[in-house]
Design a protein around this motif. Sequence first.
Motif: not given
Length: 169
Positions: A5-6, A154-160, A162-167
């Motif tokens: 990640e960059e 905090k929600q931004m980290k949560e979304l990030h 979540f994205l990492i979990t999906i990929i």
Amino acid sequence: MSVQEERNSDFFLRPRFSIDLKENSDELLQRITTYLKSDACIYRSRVADKHIFIDIPVKKSHFWSPQLHFEVVDAAENTSTLKGLFGPKPQVWTLFMFVHFVVATLFLGVGVFTYVQYRLGESLVFPIAILVALPLIWLLLYFLGSIGKETGKKQMKELHDFLITIIDK
């Protein structure tokens, strides 16, 4: 799967990131879309072509809640790149941009008014006070945006995450 990640600096109000993956973009997009439509996903999402928008669930959402927008881009035959952007909800972003536009337009208009007052030999107290107040309003808007970003971090980290979990699935 290894994730590279960059990210850009934290100075920006709308942080961006890029993730290189060793997976075909169509397969990746299909996998992400399938998961987002499943019952296991608690996030709201929209998919348009290769653009995906993910929002915080309604019951956890507030004015400053972020939105994750990312695009799946072909890098090579069996590699792809996710180019992502965190930002406020479109309504909040539009409101802020509109107010910035109004402040900038007023600054230009009052600048012309100040020049006319000066050329006519009239009092410059009011126009100069406004010319000082408008940049202060602009700074206030910037700090409000920064506070909003901090509130939604905090929600931004949560979304990030979540994205990492999906990929990574």
